[in-house]
Design a protein around this motif. Structure first.
Motif, PDB file in Angstrom:
ATOM      1  N   PHE A 182     -10.521   1.072  15.915  1.00 16.43           N
ATOM      2  CA  PHE A 182     -11.097   1.944  14.944  1.00 16.43           C
ATOM      3  C   PHE A 182     -11.763   3.267  15.273  1.00 16.43           C
ATOM      4  CE2 PHE A 182     -11.489  -2.180  13.336  1.00 16.43           C
ATOM      5  CZ  PHE A 182     -10.949  -2.354  12.226  1.00 16.43           C
ATOM      6  N   GLY A 183     -11.182   3.710  16.641  1.00 16.73           N
ATOM      7  CA  GLY A 183     -11.482   4.922  16.950  1.00 16.73           C
ATOM      8  C   GLY A 183     -10.116   6.086  16.624  1.00 16.73           C
ATOM      9  N   SER A 184      -9.253   5.169  15.753  1.00 15.32           N
ATOM     10  CA  SER A 184      -8.042   6.276  15.405  1.00 15.32           C
ATOM     11  C   SER A 184      -8.202   6.636  13.972  1.00 15.32           C
ATOM     12  CB  SER A 184      -6.874   5.271  15.568  1.00 15.32           C
ATOM     13  OG  SER A 184      -5.700   5.603  14.690  1.00 15.32           O
ATOM     14  N   PRO A 185      -7.891   7.884  13.865  1.00 11.72           N
ATOM     15  CA  PRO A 185      -8.152   8.189  12.434  1.00 11.72           C
ATOM     16  C   PRO A 185      -7.163   7.745  11.557  1.00 11.72           C
ATOM     17  CG  PRO A 185      -7.896  10.356  14.015  1.00 11.72           C
ATOM     18  CD  PRO A 185      -7.703   8.784  14.620  1.00 11.72           C
ATOM     19  N   THR A 186      -5.668   7.418  12.089  1.00 11.08           N
ATOM     20  CA  THR A 186      -4.683   6.848  11.195  1.00 11.08           C
ATOM     21  C   THR A 186      -5.199   5.573  10.735  1.00 11.08           C
ATOM     22  OG1 THR A 186      -3.280   8.037  12.547  1.00 11.08           O
ATOM     23  CG2 THR A 186      -2.262   6.658  11.428  1.00 11.08           C
ATOM     24  N   ILE A 187      -5.921   4.567  11.814  1.00  7.77           N
ATOM     25  CA  ILE A 187      -6.356   3.213  11.505  1.00  7.77           C
ATOM     26  C   ILE A 187      -7.257   3.408  10.299  1.00  7.77           C
ATOM     27  CG2 ILE A 187      -7.364   1.243  12.152  1.00  7.77           C
ATOM     28  CD1 ILE A 187      -4.481   1.181  13.043  1.00  7.77           C
ATOM     29  N   ILE A 188      -8.282   4.433  10.554  1.00 10.03           N
ATOM     30  CA  ILE A 188      -9.410   4.586   9.637  1.00 10.03           C
ATOM     31  C   ILE A 188      -8.964   4.808   8.401  1.00 10.03           C
ATOM     32  CG2 ILE A 188     -11.289   5.874   8.989  1.00 10.03           C
ATOM     33  CD1 ILE A 188     -11.918   6.037  12.051  1.00 10.03           C
ATOM     34  N   ALA A 189      -7.869   5.766   8.282  1.00 13.61           N
ATOM     35  CA  ALA A 189      -7.135   5.998   6.805  1.00 13.61           C
ATOM     36  C   ALA A 189      -6.555   4.912   6.198  1.00 13.61           C
ATOM     37  CB  ALA A 189      -6.208   7.202   7.156  1.00 13.61           C
ATOM     38  N   ALA A 190      -5.934   3.933   7.201  1.00 16.37           N
ATOM     39  CA  ALA A 190      -5.281   2.903   6.575  1.00 16.37           C
ATOM     40  C   ALA A 190      -6.313   1.868   6.064  1.00 16.37           C
ATOM     41  CB  ALA A 190      -4.408   2.167   7.498  1.00 16.37           C
ATOM     42  N   VAL A 191      -7.542   1.745   6.791  1.00 14.19           N
ATOM     43  CA  VAL A 191      -8.456   0.731   6.320  1.00 14.19           C
ATOM     44  C   VAL A 191      -9.119   1.394   4.796  1.00 14.19           C
ATOM     45  CG1 VAL A 191     -10.791  -0.098   6.860  1.00 14.19           C
ATOM     46  CG2 VAL A 191      -9.076  -0.187   8.447  1.00 14.19           C
ATOM     47  N   VAL A 192      -9.389   2.612   4.841  1.00 14.26           N
ATOM     48  CA  VAL A 192      -9.931   3.298   3.708  1.00 14.26           C
ATOM     49  C   VAL A 192      -9.202   2.894   2.567  1.00 14.26           C
ATOM     50  CG1 VAL A 192     -10.559   5.342   2.490  1.00 14.26           C
ATOM     51  CG2 VAL A 192     -11.374   4.777   4.695  1.00 14.26           C
ATOM     52  N   ILE A 193      -7.660   3.226   2.914  1.00 14.64           N
ATOM     53  CA  ILE A 193      -6.814   2.989   1.443  1.00 14.64           C
ATOM     54  C   ILE A 193      -6.750   1.556   1.071  1.00 14.64           C
ATOM     55  CG2 ILE A 193      -4.458   3.159   0.787  1.00 14.64           C
ATOM     56  CD1 ILE A 193      -4.287   5.675   2.571  1.00 14.64           C
ATOM     57  N   VAL A 194      -6.731   0.589   2.272  1.00 13.86           N
ATOM     58  CA  VAL A 194      -6.577  -0.854   1.896  1.00 13.86           C
ATOM     59  C   VAL A 194      -7.911  -1.274   1.169  1.00 13.86           C
ATOM     60  CG1 VAL A 194      -6.852  -2.955   2.878  1.00 13.86           C
ATOM     61  CG2 VAL A 194      -5.022  -1.307   3.646  1.00 13.86           C
ATOM     62  N   ILE A 195      -9.118  -0.606   1.573  1.00 15.34           N
ATOM     63  CA  ILE A 195     -10.401  -1.248   0.688  1.00 15.34           C
ATOM     64  C   ILE A 195     -10.421  -0.584  -0.773  1.00 15.34           C
ATOM     65  CG2 ILE A 195     -12.800  -0.297   0.502  1.00 15.34           C
ATOM     66  CD1 ILE A 195     -12.630  -0.634   3.805  1.00 15.34           C
ATOM     67  N   ILE A 196      -9.829   0.559  -0.818  1.00 19.36           N
ATOM     68  CA  ILE A 196      -9.762   1.210  -2.344  1.00 19.36           C
ATOM     69  C   ILE A 196      -8.654   0.224  -3.138  1.00 19.36           C
ATOM     70  CG2 ILE A 196      -8.761   3.086  -3.806  1.00 19.36           C
ATOM     71  CD1 ILE A 196      -9.788   5.008  -1.468  1.00 19.36           C
ATOM     72  N   LEU A 197      -7.539  -0.096  -2.489  1.00 14.51           N
ATOM     73  CA  LEU A 197      -6.422  -1.003  -3.048  1.00 14.51           C
ATOM     74  C   LEU A 197      -7.081  -2.511  -3.272  1.00 14.51           C
ATOM     75  CD1 LEU A 197      -3.342  -0.178  -1.110  1.00 14.51           C
ATOM     76  CD2 LEU A 197      -3.770   0.275  -3.495  1.00 14.51           C
ATOM     77  N   SER A 198      -8.048  -2.882  -2.704  1.00 15.83           N
ATOM     78  CA  SER A 198      -8.705  -4.199  -2.673  1.00 15.83           C
ATOM     79  C   SER A 198      -9.682  -4.205  -3.677  1.00 15.83           C
ATOM     80  CB  SER A 198      -9.202  -4.716  -1.348  1.00 15.83           C
ATOM     81  OG  SER A 198      -8.257  -4.904  -0.207  1.00 15.83           O
TER      82      SER A 198
END
Length: 185
Positions: A108-124
């Protein structure tokens, strides 16, 4: 045995729910990294493709139909969408998290992983918080002796539009995933 009333529930509805989940259980229990990746790409791609199709194609088709025809299309879509989309979304997300973890890139220090998590939260939130409850409302309305066609059309069209929005977010998550696959963590 499930009562089939007005064609809402069918063995096919349950099949589209259970096949992705069974595949996930099998892959997590016995599969390797390649099979986990395959399942993630297959379910995620199918989820994305259906959402894009619903948002781009079905929204245009539905607008051109008379209310009776719209109701009939929504009546046919509900059993599949109510069961298939949550199964695809859940399996794509779960397999993706497991894949990232097994590949050692779930940090969770990776901006790419954080971007993926944010998008997945929106989708969810869209999928499980808006679309799925709406599908359930449509399902329950269709089970009534005299369903309210206006409600069914309004709710169904809202979900078709949200599916288009989901398609856009899924294209964004594919961009993020492509960067992860190339090692841009």
């Amino acid at each position: 045995m499930i009562e089939e009333r007005h064609g809402i529930l069918s063995p096919y509805s349950l099949l589209v729910l259970l096949v992705p989940i069974a595949a996930l259980i099998f892959v997590l229990s016995f599969g390797n990294l390649l099979s986990l990746n395959y399942l993630h790409v297959l379910t995620g791609g199918t989820w994305t493709g259906i959402d894009l199709f619903m948002g781009i194609v079905m929204s245009r088709v539905m607008k051109g139909l008379d209310p009776q025809a719209r109701t009939q299309v929504i009546k046919r879509l509900v059993p599949v969408m109510l069961f298939l989309m949550p199964a695809l979304a859940s399996v794509a997300i779960t397999s993706g998290i497991n894949l990232a973890d097994r590949m050692g890139i779930l940090t969770f220090g990776s901006p790419t992983i954080i971007a993926a998590v944010v998008i997945v939260i929106i989708l969810s939130v869209q999928g499980f918080g808006i679309m799925m409850p709406t599908e359930i409302k449509v399902f329950l309305e269709l089970r009534k002796k005299e369903p309210d066609r206006d409600k069914i059309i309004r709710w169904g069209m809202r979900n078709v539009k949200i599916a288009g929005s989901q398609g856009a977010f899924q294209v964004a998550v594919i961009f993020v995933m492509a960067n992860l696959a190339l090692g841009f963590v």
